[in-house]
Design an enzyme around this catalytic site. Structure first.
Site, PDB file in Angstrom:
ATOM      1  N   ASP A  70      -4.127  23.717  21.459  1.00  0.00           N
ATOM      2  CA  ASP A  70      -4.600  25.549  21.367  1.00  0.00           C
ATOM      3  C   ASP A  70      -4.954  26.078  22.452  1.00  0.00           C
ATOM      4  O   ASP A  70      -5.372  25.159  23.135  1.00  0.00           O
ATOM      5  CB  ASP A  70      -4.400  26.419  20.132  1.00  0.00           C
ATOM      6  CG  ASP A  70      -5.305  26.220  19.628  1.00  0.00           C
ATOM      7  OD1 ASP A  70      -6.442  25.174  20.214  1.00  0.00           O
ATOM      8  OD2 ASP A  70      -6.555  26.937  19.325  1.00  0.00           O
ATOM      9  N   TYR A  72      -7.372  27.223  25.513  1.00  0.00           N
ATOM     10  CA  TYR A  72      -8.752  27.300  25.736  1.00  0.00           C
ATOM     11  C   TYR A  72      -9.394  29.307  25.402  1.00  0.00           C
ATOM     12  O   TYR A  72      -8.433  29.486  24.950  1.00  0.00           O
ATOM     13  CB  TYR A  72      -9.256  26.881  27.009  1.00  0.00           C
ATOM     14  CG  TYR A  72     -10.018  25.242  27.931  1.00  0.00           C
ATOM     15  CD1 TYR A  72     -10.324  24.299  26.541  1.00  0.00           C
ATOM     16  CD2 TYR A  72      -8.999  25.458  28.916  1.00  0.00           C
ATOM     17  CE1 TYR A  72      -9.974  23.436  27.119  1.00  0.00           C
ATOM     18  CE2 TYR A  72      -9.118  23.791  28.821  1.00  0.00           C
ATOM     19  CZ  TYR A  72      -9.715  22.967  27.636  1.00  0.00           C
ATOM     20  OH  TYR A  72      -9.000  21.248  28.636  1.00  0.00           O
ATOM     21  N   PHE A  83      -5.076  21.277  29.059  1.00  0.00           N
ATOM     22  CA  PHE A  83      -6.223  21.300  29.212  1.00  0.00           C
ATOM     23  C   PHE A  83      -6.821  21.634  30.522  1.00  0.00           C
ATOM     24  O   PHE A  83      -7.633  21.440  31.059  1.00  0.00           O
ATOM     25  CB  PHE A  83      -5.879  19.579  29.792  1.00  0.00           C
ATOM     26  CG  PHE A  83      -6.137  18.991  28.289  1.00  0.00           C
ATOM     27  CD1 PHE A  83      -6.973  18.754  27.169  1.00  0.00           C
ATOM     28  CD2 PHE A  83      -4.135  19.004  27.767  1.00  0.00           C
ATOM     29  CE1 PHE A  83      -6.893  17.986  26.317  1.00  0.00           C
ATOM     30  CE2 PHE A  83      -4.629  17.811  26.692  1.00  0.00           C
ATOM     31  CZ  PHE A  83      -5.529  17.836  25.545  1.00  0.00           C
ATOM     32  N   HIS A 192      -7.519  11.350  21.831  1.00  0.00           N
ATOM     33  CA  HIS A 192      -8.010  12.758  22.412  1.00  0.00           C
ATOM     34  C   HIS A 192      -8.983  12.622  23.258  1.00  0.00           C
ATOM     35  O   HIS A 192     -10.221  11.484  23.619  1.00  0.00           O
ATOM     36  CB  HIS A 192      -8.277  13.802  21.497  1.00  0.00           C
ATOM     37  CG  HIS A 192      -7.749  15.122  22.031  1.00  0.00           C
ATOM     38  ND1 HIS A 192      -9.292  14.811  22.569  1.00  0.00           N
ATOM     39  CD2 HIS A 192      -7.055  16.091  21.674  1.00  0.00           C
ATOM     40  CE1 HIS A 192      -8.479  16.635  22.793  1.00  0.00           C
ATOM     41  NE2 HIS A 192      -7.291  17.158  22.340  1.00  0.00           N
TER      42      HIS A 192
END
Length: 226
Positions: A70, A72, A83, A192
């Site tokens: 989801d 920031y 990202f 990740h």
């Protein structure tokens, strides 16, 4: 007031591909939720950026898909691309680690800006599973319908295209592998890039050079990962 319109403003080819999704009951409920949510809370990203991933990367241009979770949830960070942060915003740790891996993999220096529009414009769909979030509350818009919508996006890309490189980082993204036909697409998996997991398999994965090798083998233009 910043609200979601009845017909989302989205790039034409995606608007056509997703027309049925926009007319389904769950999407109407999602829009109603967002309208009410914005009356009470700050929601990121701003409405005009919710579909940025689609607007920068038309359906027919998609060569690579990077999946996030989801947006920031800090002020000014989310710009609709997973990202990515807007120009002038400090890079979050996961993005710093992405650029460190690119530096290790391809030798590029870490850029000053974490705005990944330059990737999206080359055919990298930077897709979060959930496209909005309440300020300072990570995961606050889970289970409201966005996952249904973005799962449909992944399925359509899998069904209607071939040779896409899917980069699945972390368990959440890797759960989406079930939506992808691995016989006609390329799936690269790693940990990740978060500081909590980056050194358990993300650093050293060389996904950026591997992606370009796959694209080149298909006769496609490789991505400039600068």
């Amino acid at each position: 007031m910043d609200t979601v319109t009845v017909a989302p403003v989205i790039e034409e080819s995606w608007g056509s591909a997703l027309k049925e999704e926009f007319s389904k009951p769950y999407f109407s409920q999602l829009k109603e939720f967002l309208v009410e949510e914005r009356k009470r809370h700050t929601v990121y990203p701003p409405g005009k950026f919710i579909f940025s991933a689609f607007n920068h990367t038309p359906f027919n241009n998609v060569k690579v898909v990077i999946l996030g979770q989801d947006p920031y949830h800090g002020a000014g960070q989310a710009n609709g691309l997973c990202f990515s942060v807007s120009d002038g915003i400090k890079m979050p740790p996961s993005l710093v680690n992405i650029f460190k891996e690119i530096q290790n993999d391809l030798g590029y220096s870490i850029p000053l800006s974490g705005n990944l529009e330059r990737w999206a414009d080359q055919g990298v769909l930077l897709l979060n599973a959930i496209l909005t979030v309440r300020a300072n509350e990570a995961g606050s818009h889970q289970g409201r319908g966005w996952e249904t919508f973005t799962d449909s996006v992944i399925r359509q890309l899998s069904d209607e295209k071939q040779g896409i490189v899917f980069l699945l980082w972390g368990k959440y993204a890797q759960a989406k592998e079930a939506l992808i036909d691995g016989s006609k697409h390329h799936i690269l998996k790693a940990a990740h890039p978060s500081p909590f997991s980056a050194y358990n398999g993300f650093m050293g994965c060389k996904h950026f050079s591997k992606t370009n090798e796959i694209l080149t083998e298909q006769g496609k233009q490789p991505i400039d990962w600068h």
